[in-house]
Design a protein around this motif. Sequence first.
Motif, short mmCIF file in Angstrom:
data_model
loop_
_atom_site.label_atom_id
_atom_site.label_comp_id
_atom_site.label_asym_id
_atom_site.label_seq_id
_atom_site.Cartn_x
_atom_site.Cartn_y
_atom_site.Cartn_z
N PRO A 1 -3.89 31.08 -22.33
CA PRO A 1 -4.25 29.85 -21.63
C PRO A 1 -3.53 29.76 -20.29
N ALA A 2 -4.23 29.21 -19.33
CA ALA A 2 -3.65 29.08 -17.98
C ALA A 2 -2.55 28.02 -18.00
N HIS A 3 -1.52 28.28 -17.22
CA HIS A 3 -0.43 27.31 -17.11
C HIS A 3 -0.78 26.29 -16.05
N HIS A 4 -0.60 25.05 -16.40
CA HIS A 4 -0.87 23.97 -15.46
C HIS A 4 0.42 23.56 -14.80
N ALA A 5 0.30 22.92 -13.68
CA ALA A 5 1.49 22.50 -12.92
C ALA A 5 2.32 21.47 -13.69
N ASP A 6 1.65 20.62 -14.50
CA ASP A 6 2.40 19.58 -15.21
C ASP A 6 3.07 20.11 -16.48
N ASP A 7 2.77 21.36 -16.92
CA ASP A 7 3.45 21.93 -18.08
C ASP A 7 4.94 22.11 -17.81
N HIS A 8 5.27 22.44 -16.58
CA HIS A 8 6.67 22.69 -16.24
C HIS A 8 7.48 21.38 -16.26
N ALA A 9 6.83 20.27 -16.03
CA ALA A 9 7.54 19.00 -15.95
C ALA A 9 7.99 18.50 -17.31
N HIS A 10 7.21 18.68 -18.35
CA HIS A 10 7.59 18.12 -19.65
C HIS A 10 7.58 19.13 -20.79
N GLY A 11 7.21 20.35 -20.54
CA GLY A 11 7.10 21.32 -21.61
C GLY A 11 8.40 21.98 -22.01
N HIS A 12 9.31 22.21 -21.07
CA HIS A 12 10.53 22.95 -21.34
C HIS A 12 11.73 22.13 -20.89
N PRO A 13 12.79 22.13 -21.68
CA PRO A 13 13.96 21.35 -21.30
C PRO A 13 14.67 21.93 -20.08
N HIS A 14 15.38 21.08 -19.37
CA HIS A 14 16.11 21.48 -18.18
C HIS A 14 17.56 21.03 -18.31
N GLY A 15 18.40 21.58 -17.46
CA GLY A 15 19.81 21.19 -17.45
C GLY A 15 20.53 21.67 -18.70
N TRP A 16 21.39 20.83 -19.26
CA TRP A 16 22.17 21.22 -20.44
C TRP A 16 21.30 21.35 -21.67
N ARG A 17 20.16 20.67 -21.69
CA ARG A 17 19.26 20.79 -22.84
C ARG A 17 18.63 22.18 -22.92
N ARG A 18 18.47 22.82 -21.74
CA ARG A 18 17.94 24.18 -21.73
C ARG A 18 18.85 25.11 -22.54
N TRP A 19 20.15 24.94 -22.43
CA TRP A 19 21.09 25.80 -23.13
C TRP A 19 21.28 25.37 -24.57
N LEU A 20 21.21 24.07 -24.85
CA LEU A 20 21.41 23.58 -26.21
C LEU A 20 20.22 23.92 -27.11
N PHE A 21 19.01 23.83 -26.58
CA PHE A 21 17.80 24.08 -27.38
C PHE A 21 17.15 25.41 -26.99
#
Length: 115
Positions: A8-28
């Motif tokens: 499936p093609a990646h949409h621009a809004d997938d990056h906004a809510h699909g993957h955690p950022h900051g410290w959550r990126r490392w925790l999860f």
Amino acid sequence: MSAVLDHPAHHADDHAHGHPHGWRRWLFATNHKDIGTMYLLFSFTMLMVGGVLALGIRAELFQPGLQFVNPELFNQLTTMHGLIMVFGAIMPAFVGFAKLDDPLQIGARTWPSRA
């Protein structure tokens, strides 16, 4: 007969809510590169802790008769230095390098996949 499946093609809004950022990126983290990096950071931290214990051992052995710590604490420093260096520094470093390298060698995609 075989079928070709498109990813499936990646949409621009997938990056906004699909993957955690900051410290959550490392925790999860589920990405093998992030997990391997965490193993290596832990290994480096334990290498520094074991090095400080080695300095305490070396200070005690610097000159005959010079007492920085009592003999019981010296034995504890020696034991903890060995355990931390083997089980806290060397073994996690091997696992960290394997987590970083092995999935790339077999051609596995990173998870979550980034196109």
